[in-house]
Design an enzyme around this catalytic site. Structure first.
Site, short mmCIF file in Angstrom:
data_model
loop_
_atom_site.label_atom_id
_atom_site.label_comp_id
_atom_site.label_asym_id
_atom_site.label_seq_id
_atom_site.Cartn_x
_atom_site.Cartn_y
_atom_site.Cartn_z
N HIS A 79 7.29 9.34 -16.02
CA HIS A 79 7.25 10.32 -17.32
C HIS A 79 8.45 11.43 -17.23
O HIS A 79 8.78 11.76 -16.04
CB HIS A 79 6.17 11.07 -17.66
CG HIS A 79 4.97 10.17 -17.87
ND1 HIS A 79 5.33 9.20 -19.09
CD2 HIS A 79 4.04 9.62 -17.40
CE1 HIS A 79 4.16 8.43 -19.04
NE2 HIS A 79 3.18 8.51 -18.05
N ASP B 259 1.78 0.79 -9.93
CA ASP B 259 1.43 1.18 -11.17
C ASP B 259 2.46 2.50 -11.46
O ASP B 259 2.28 3.20 -12.14
CB ASP B 259 -0.06 1.71 -11.64
CG ASP B 259 -0.33 1.97 -13.01
OD1 ASP B 259 0.81 1.51 -13.85
OD2 ASP B 259 -1.25 2.34 -13.29
N HIS C 190 -4.95 -2.60 -11.63
CA HIS C 190 -5.21 -1.16 -10.83
C HIS C 190 -6.87 -1.04 -10.79
O HIS C 190 -7.42 -0.17 -11.41
CB HIS C 190 -4.66 0.14 -11.63
CG HIS C 190 -4.57 -0.19 -13.15
ND1 HIS C 190 -5.56 -0.66 -13.83
CD2 HIS C 190 -3.29 0.05 -13.84
CE1 HIS C 190 -5.25 -0.38 -15.16
NE2 HIS C 190 -3.96 -0.20 -14.97
O1 DOR Z 1 -1.70 6.20 -16.01
C1 DOR Z 1 -1.30 5.20 -16.58
N1 DOR Z 1 -0.13 5.20 -16.90
N2 DOR Z 1 -1.95 3.96 -16.50
C2 DOR Z 1 -1.54 2.96 -17.39
O2 DOR Z 1 -2.00 1.99 -17.19
C3 DOR Z 1 -0.12 3.17 -18.22
C4 DOR Z 1 0.64 3.72 -17.55
C5 DOR Z 1 2.00 4.21 -18.42
O3 DOR Z 1 2.45 3.56 -19.00
O4 DOR Z 1 2.42 5.56 -18.42
#
Ligand code: DOR
Length: 428
Positions: free
Chosen positions: A308, A304, A231
């Protein structure tokens, strides 16, 4: 059973091909291409569609094992299919961290039973991703790990990364580096610049990325091993990678749709869907990323995808975890913002989203040819649609593109000749 994909525009950059034609599939394998005359077969009408080698997203967080409230193999691979991907590679920052062969094998087995597209596993560089002790790289390579990464964290010890590069070189695998020096970026919430100053939020400076990218390139050059910079978001990193490639260093790099199309201005809303690492940067950085993609400095476009749980992101900006869902918006965003604006060709998109990821991960994919497994993505470059996260297959319902009108979408996905997705609906 035979299946004929009829009358599409076949965009197949690995063979320098961009022409109208048909593809005949039998028993999951491409058996004929060009103008195909056949009877008694299922026909998939591809008029007005781009027929491309199956898209590959080489940077996905599947959260499996241990963090299944955010995502799991079933939901994540379905999200991949909905977004047009036939293969995804998942990062090891799970619970526990994927740092040994048993976990690699376990995930591969779950992919067989619960997944709907190809799943490739990326193992950790260090045990527990703690940056102290090397993970079982050889064992994981033998178990089928396609690359190694401590993604989410920078490998701060140059000595450890050097040893890791020497190991991965023996197995002809690449290390994917999350290049952000935490001593500079660690406490920041967004890009350090005018907007962070105005919002009173501590920033993550671009120099944190530049310094770590420079070090990783130097170690790749010294060891002769391959490093892939994850990224990329800073103009300094783009320039360092450009120069290193000119020197013949084995460095490759990726860029995300959000870094290509959004800036830190989006953070003014304090919408936690704009919080990501590395952060959305200023317009000068964004322009450098586009230029880097155009001249091949940046090889791959990756999501990426970092889902969540809703309630984790539904908090004040500084407390929200970084990252958001990307699998189901990636192609639409790239087509809308880069292809329809004339900044990247369809060949360029397929190169960055299929050919180069396959090359970097050494996958037998990314090309349409007789004898190859029929992993194919059909794209309607004109379809208008609106991003609505309530329709997502992923469990991650936050996206900075919510409500966006997009132009262009994957309309079918074939994995091993089986139609897995049709008109946005995952059939498996
Ligand atoms: O924003 C991010 N979330 N960047 C990362 O490199 C890891 C990722 C995550 O695993 O939540």
């Amino acid at each position: 059973m035979k299946l004929l994909i009829k009358g599409g525009r076949i965009v197949n950059p690995a063979k320098n091909m961009d022409e109208m034609g048909d593809i005949l599939i039998e028993d999951g394998v491409i058996v004929a291409m060009g103008e195909v005359e056949t009877t008694e077969c299922l026909v998939l009408d591809a008029a007005g569609l781009v027929v491309a080698p199956g898209l590959i997203d080489m940077h996905v967080h599947l959260r499996d094992p241990g963090l299944e409230a955010k995502e799991d193999v079933a939901s994540g691979t379905r999200a991949g299919a909905a977004g047009g991907f036939t293969s995804i590679a998942c990062m090891p920052n799970t619970k526990p961290v994927i740092d040994n062969s048993i976990l690699v094998e376990g995930l591969k087995q779950r992919a067989q039973s619960e997944g709907v597209i190809n799943l490739k596993v990326i193992g950790a560089v260090s045990k527990g991703q703690e940056g102290k002790e090397l993970a079982e790289i050889g064992d994981m390579a033998a178990a089928g790990a396609v690359a190694f990464s401590d993604d989410g964290r920078y490998v701060h010890s140059a000595g450890l990364l050097r040893t890791a590069l020497e190991y991965t070189n023996m197995f002809d695998k690449v290390i994917i580096s999350h290049a952000e020096d935490e001593s500079l970026a660690g406490e920041g919430f967004m890009h350090e610049g005018t907007v962070s100053a105005m919002l009173g939020l501590k920033g993550r400076p671009a120099v944190a990325e530049d310094i770590s990218t420079a070090r990783d390139i130097l170690l790749a050059e010294y060891t002769g091993a391959a490093v892939h910079i994850a990224h990329v978001s800073s103009k300094g990193a783009v320039e360092l990678i450009r120069q290193a490639k000119q020197r013949g260093v084995k460095v490759t790099a990726e860029v995300t749709p959000h870094h290509l199309t959004l800036t830190d201005e989006a953070v003014r809303t304090f919408d936690t869907a704009t919080k990501v690492n590395p952060p959305l940067r200023s317009e000068d950085h964004r322009q450098a990323l586009i230029a880097g993609l155009q001249d091949g400095t940046l090889d791959a476009i990756v999501t990426d995808h970092a889902p969540h749980a809703f309630e984790e992101k539904d908090v004040e900006f500084r407390y929200a975890p970084s990252g958001f869902a990307g699998l189901e918006t990636s192609l639409g965003v790239v087509l809308t913002e880069l292809y329809h604006t004339g900044q990247i060709s369809m060949t360029g998109i397929i190169t960055a989203m299929a050919v180069r990821p396959a090359n970097i991960l050494r996958l037998d994919a990314g090309v349409l040819a007789v004898g190859k497994t029929a992993d194919i993505t059909l794209i309607d470059p004109e379809q208008l649609w609106t991003v609505d996260s309530s329709n997502f297959y992923t469990k991650g319902k936050h996206t900075p593109f919510e409500g966006r009108q997009l132009r262009g979408k994957a309309v079918a996905v074939l994995v091993g000749g089986t139609i897995i997705m049709r008109n946005g609906e995952v059939l498996a």
